[in-house]
Design a protein around this motif. Structure first.
Motif, PDB file in Angstrom:
ATOM      1  N   PRO A 160       4.607  28.544 -10.358  1.00  0.00           N
ATOM      2  CA  PRO A 160       3.844  27.744  -9.451  1.00  0.00           C
ATOM      3  C   PRO A 160       4.433  27.475  -8.221  1.00  0.00           C
ATOM      4  O   PRO A 160       5.499  27.440  -7.961  1.00  0.00           O
ATOM      5  N   ASP A 161       3.510  27.665  -7.039  1.00  0.00           N
ATOM      6  CA  ASP A 161       3.824  27.790  -5.799  1.00  0.00           C
ATOM      7  C   ASP A 161       4.867  28.513  -5.192  1.00  0.00           C
ATOM      8  O   ASP A 161       5.761  28.437  -4.586  1.00  0.00           O
ATOM      9  N   ASP A 162       4.985  29.642  -6.175  1.00  0.00           N
ATOM     10  CA  ASP A 162       6.051  31.039  -5.777  1.00  0.00           C
ATOM     11  C   ASP A 162       5.291  32.175  -5.655  1.00  0.00           C
ATOM     12  O   ASP A 162       5.289  33.095  -6.583  1.00  0.00           O
ATOM     13  N   VAL A 163       4.368  32.248  -4.573  1.00  0.00           N
ATOM     14  CA  VAL A 163       3.522  33.505  -4.352  1.00  0.00           C
ATOM     15  C   VAL A 163       4.441  34.723  -4.009  1.00  0.00           C
ATOM     16  O   VAL A 163       5.267  34.503  -2.842  1.00  0.00           O
TER      17      VAL A 163
ATOM     18  N   SER B 228       2.230  35.925  -8.573  1.00  0.00           N
ATOM     19  CA  SER B 228       2.997  34.820  -8.232  1.00  0.00           C
ATOM     20  C   SER B 228       4.171  34.763  -9.338  1.00  0.00           C
ATOM     21  O   SER B 228       3.885  35.391 -10.325  1.00  0.00           O
TER      22      SER B 228
ATOM     23  N   ARG C 164       4.813  38.042   0.641  1.00  0.00           N
ATOM     24  CA  ARG C 164       5.334  36.571   1.211  1.00  0.00           C
ATOM     25  C   ARG C 164       6.659  36.701   0.627  1.00  0.00           C
ATOM     26  O   ARG C 164       7.482  35.800   1.355  1.00  0.00           O
ATOM     27  N   SER C 165       7.042  37.168  -0.302  1.00  0.00           N
ATOM     28  CA  SER C 165       8.549  37.021  -0.719  1.00  0.00           C
ATOM     29  C   SER C 165       8.784  38.427  -1.717  1.00  0.00           C
ATOM     30  O   SER C 165       8.139  38.825  -2.320  1.00  0.00           O
TER      31      SER C 165
ATOM     32  N   ALA D 120      -0.206  37.932  -1.567  1.00  0.00           N
ATOM     33  CA  ALA D 120      -1.307  37.356  -1.256  1.00  0.00           C
ATOM     34  C   ALA D 120      -2.374  38.220  -1.002  1.00  0.00           C
ATOM     35  O   ALA D 120      -2.127  38.926  -0.278  1.00  0.00           O
TER      36      ALA D 120
ATOM     37  N   LEU E 113      -3.648  36.337  -6.091  1.00  0.00           N
ATOM     38  CA  LEU E 113      -2.382  35.791  -5.830  1.00  0.00           C
ATOM     39  C   LEU E 113      -1.572  36.791  -6.785  1.00  0.00           C
ATOM     40  O   LEU E 113      -2.282  36.743  -8.086  1.00  0.00           O
TER      41      LEU E 113
END
Lengths: 140, 136
Positions: free
Chosen positions: A113-116, A110, A79-80, A119, A108
């Motif tokens: 928070p909300d920075d995966v 990460s 994802r990133s 996945a 996950l």
């Protein structure tokens, strides 16, 4: 449901040395991952972590939770990008259990928070968990 | 080699390499008397091939290419001392239009790892590479 989800695993922040160690261990010598001048010339602000290093960390979380040799299937989506200094946390959630002693888990990795960053989904054998060690992989 | 095979090679699963890789991905097994190959260990066997895949077979522009997805399916355990017969093939190679209208080339490749002496399939690694359109 297969009982409570395993405790999250927090890995010590990634260093450039970790990237070089993974390059040597894996044989992936793409200079984006160790050569700062090359990486910045390509538009990056720093050397970038190997996607498969992130995937490997997530895999190590799975073997820590469920034991060596527990993985039947392991799929990851990137994802990133990951950078030196990132502190990554692996988490796991049971999706479903099969009668044959395996379970599907959502995974996950990460940065926050909300920075995966990765996945994943895995099918794991539950009979290897007894052999799993209590040692935490994030420690050096 | 069969029709769609890109390359075929053998790989010896050495204990020192398994330990080195396990340490690099922080797998607890790295300190065991006999380390167990971590789930993503097959990348070690396919690394040299993947380098040629990107630069020769697919001719991808590395600066525009990202690794989208990676999958490992296990049919049996990989063990130290085994010689793996590794066979790589391209599964698909297609151009798609993304949500924002840009075109992407999506290439799926797989490598199968079999026990050389028995022919037993142990693992299949599937990788998806995505090359984004060049900026105009």
């Amino acid at each position: 449901m297969n009982g409570p989800a395993p405790e999250p695993i927090v890995f010590a922040p990634l260093t450039r040395t970790d990237l070089v160690r993974y390059a040597g261990a894996s044989g992936d010598f793409n200079p984006l991952h160790h050569d700062h001048a090359f990486a910045t010339a390509a538009g990056l602000h720093d050397v970038m972590g190997h996607g498969m290093l992130s995937a490997g960390l997530l895999g190590s979380a799975v073997t820590t939770w469920f034991g060596a040799g527990s993985v039947k299937n392991f799929t990851v989506r990137f994802r990133s990008p990951v950078w030196p200094g990132d502190r990554l946390t692996a988490t796991c959630r049971f999706r479903e259990g099969d009668a044959d002693g395996t379970a599907e888990v959502d995974l996950l990795l990460s940065r926050g928070p909300d920075d995966v960053v990765v996945a994943g989904v895995a099918t794991v054998r539950l009979d290897r968990a007894l052999a799993a060690r209590e040692q935490k992989v994030g420690e050096k | 080699m069969s029709g769609d095979t890109l390359e075929e090679w053998d790989f010896l699963v050495e204990e020192g390499k398994v330990r080195e890789f396990a340490r690099a991905v922080r797998d607890p097994s790295w300190q065991d008397s006999v380390p167990v190959p971590p789930p993503t260990f097959p990348v070690v066997a396919s690394a040299a091939f993947v380098e040629r895949l990107v630069t020769q077979y697919l001719d991808l522009d590395r600066s525009r290419t990202v690794h989208g997805e990676e999958r490992f399916e296990y049919f049996g355990p990989i063990r130290i001392g085994q010689v793996l017969r590794c066979r790589a093939r391209k599964v698909s190679d297609e151009v798609k239009t993304g949500k924002r209208g840009g075109r992407m080339r999506i290439v799926t490749t797989e490598v199968e790892f079999a026990e050389r002496d028995t022919g037993e399939l142990l693992c299949r690694e599937t990788m998806v590479s995505i090359e984004k359109e060049a900026a105009s």
